[in-house]
Scaffold this motif. Structure first.
Motif, PDB file in Angstrom:
ATOM      1  N   ILE A   1      14.129   5.236  -1.026  1.00 19.35           N
ATOM      2  CA  ILE A   1      12.844   4.177  -1.104  1.00 19.35           C
ATOM      3  C   ILE A   1      12.189   3.684   0.121  1.00 19.35           C
ATOM      4  CG2 ILE A   1      13.164   1.020  -1.524  1.00 19.35           C
ATOM      5  CD1 ILE A   1      16.059   2.257  -2.073  1.00 19.35           C
ATOM      6  N   VAL A   2      11.073   4.230  -0.428  1.00 20.87           N
ATOM      7  CA  VAL A   2      10.114   3.634   0.626  1.00 20.87           C
ATOM      8  C   VAL A   2       9.246   2.366   0.181  1.00 20.87           C
ATOM      9  CG1 VAL A   2       7.097   4.787   1.190  1.00 20.87           C
ATOM     10  CG2 VAL A   2       8.921   6.183   0.183  1.00 20.87           C
ATOM     11  N   VAL A   3       8.909   1.687   1.850  1.00 20.78           N
ATOM     12  CA  VAL A   3       8.629   0.961   1.908  1.00 20.78           C
ATOM     13  C   VAL A   3       7.322   0.477   2.197  1.00 20.78           C
ATOM     14  CG1 VAL A   3       8.986  -1.951   2.675  1.00 20.78           C
ATOM     15  CG2 VAL A   3      10.801  -0.754   2.691  1.00 20.78           C
ATOM     16  N   ALA A   4       6.131   0.139   1.471  1.00 21.43           N
ATOM     17  CA  ALA A   4       4.896   0.127   2.039  1.00 21.43           C
ATOM     18  C   ALA A   4       4.228  -1.363   1.655  1.00 21.43           C
ATOM     19  CB  ALA A   4       4.223   1.439   1.380  1.00 21.43           C
ATOM     20  N   ALA A   5       4.705  -2.508   1.728  1.00 19.46           N
ATOM     21  CA  ALA A   5       4.954  -4.006   1.235  1.00 19.46           C
ATOM     22  C   ALA A   5       4.065  -4.494   1.860  1.00 19.46           C
ATOM     23  CB  ALA A   5       6.297  -4.725   1.081  1.00 19.46           C
TER      24      ALA A   5
END
Length: 388
Positions: free
Chosen positions: A197-201
């Motif tokens: 999961i890549v968190v780019a928020a």
């Protein structure tokens, strides 16, 4: 639509701004199956509110490493997709108002030239011929010909489209309300699992991962009516990017871009401790005065819109890129502040290198999450709630 579980993607990217979109496309190009989730449309949020400069900043060696990696990837992208994002390869003029700033400009030119990114000194006497809109009497400038300007929301949307054309699946208008080590929960109750999961928020990273020290730094912008051919370069004060005086302090330094439409996009400022994205007329006025001090024609131009937005900043001024040290297969691409557009492609490339365990294109150490996360961060398998 992302399906709830029969098919588990290799990578789930939370956030389809310019950084998340670049990460999604890079993972697809590496042969990974990818899903993308965002509460808004691609290129919304931080990406829609900011400027679109592609500029080599060198306040640290690490920052310059990431900028140059990314700018060369941007060059390849713009060569291949010349109509995407209204690119304008106008170059940047770093303008020095006095001898002290000129010394800084000369040092910048040496650093950039030493890394193969051309930077030419321009004397004060020669400046009117290079950029007629500048006021007379300036000490000089550095012209960085390889810098550019783009319209970031259009690029983000194109990157998502390209990723989906190669098999990525996307769901927009659905918020992530909870995050686990190998899955997310959407607002409609759907549970989506993924290998990574890549968190780019953007500024909402800390809502999903409270231990990650990404905070909002407010900026104000204005855009003019159309005045084609009146500005040749992106014009930036040598005071741009200097640290603020403290929480809540306002730092203003001119950054003015010529857009493909003939408009001038005017910034910029930094202000911490703010919670509202409503523009403050007094701050907007300070931004415009700073720009007019370098570019007098702006005083006669019609401003058609002003707005404010929040940049996702980190405590040490560098992005947070890499695997979360205690949350299983959660990865971060966050905290880019005002360089998210410039460094989007470099971030995606570095993240893919780290995921695949291959030698990275640049030293990843200055960007790894472990440098900032507290030792008491939640353990792998922890479950957090937030909005993204």
């Amino acid at each position: 639509m992302i399906q709830s579980s029969s098919s588990v993607p290799d990578v789930l990217v939370i956030g389809a701004g310019i950084v998340g979109a670049a990460c999604a496309r890079a993972c697809v190009e590496e042969g990974m199956s990818v899903a993308i989730v965002d509460a808004a449309a691609p290129g919304g949020g931080v990406t829609a509110a900011g400027m679109g400069h592609l500029v080599a900043l060198d306040e640290s060696a690490a920052e310059l490493d990431l900028c140059l990696l990314s700018l060369r990837l941007w060059d390849a992208f713009l060569d291949e997709h010349p109509a995407v994002g209204e690119p304008h390869r106008c170059g940047t003029l770093w303008v020095a108002e006095d001898e002290h700033q000129l010394e800084g400009a000369e040092a910048r030119a040496r650093r950039l030239n030493g890394r193969g990114w051309r930077a030419d000194l321009v004397s004060g006497d020669a400046l009117p011929g290079v950029e007629p809109a500048l006021r007379r009497g300036l000490a000089g400038a550095v012209r960085v010909a390889g810098d550019s300007v783009v319209y970031p929301p259009a690029v983000a949307a194109a990157l998502v489209k390209q990723a989906c054309a190669r098999g990525a699946v996307a769901r927009f208008g659905q918020r992530v309300v909870a995050l686990g080590a190998d899955h997310v929960v959407l607002a409609d109750g759907t549970c989506v699992s993924a290998g990574r999961i890549v968190v780019a928020a953007g500024v909402q990273v800390a809502q999903l991962l409270p231990e990650v020290p990404v905070f909002a730094r407010k900026g104000h912008l204005a855009i003019t009516d159309r005045y084609p051919g009146t500005l040749r370069h992106q014009v930036v004060s040598m005071g741009y990017g200097q640290p603020e005086g403290g929480a809540g302090a306002l730092a203003v330094a001119a950054n003015v871009q010529p857009r493909a439409t003939g408009q001038w996009l005017v910034g910029s400022c930094r202000q911490d401790g703010q919670v509202s994205t409503e523009p403050d007329p007094a701050v907007t006025a300070a931004v415009l005065r700073s720009a007019m001090a370098l570019l007098p024609p702006l005083a006669t131009m019609r401003i058609i819109r002003t707005w404010a937005g929040m940049r996702p900043a980190s405590p040490d001024g560098l992005p947070i890129i890499g695997r979360h040290p205690t949350r299983g297969q959660v990865w971060l691409a966050a905290g880019h502040e005002g360089l998210g557009v410039t460094t989007a492609f470099g971030t995606a490339h570095l993240l893919a290198d780290l995921m695949l365990g291959r030698p990275a294109a640049i030293d990843p150490g200055p960007y790894l999450p472990g440098r900032l996360l507290p030792t008491g961060a939640p353990a792998a398998g922890g479950h957090t709630r937030g909005i993204a």
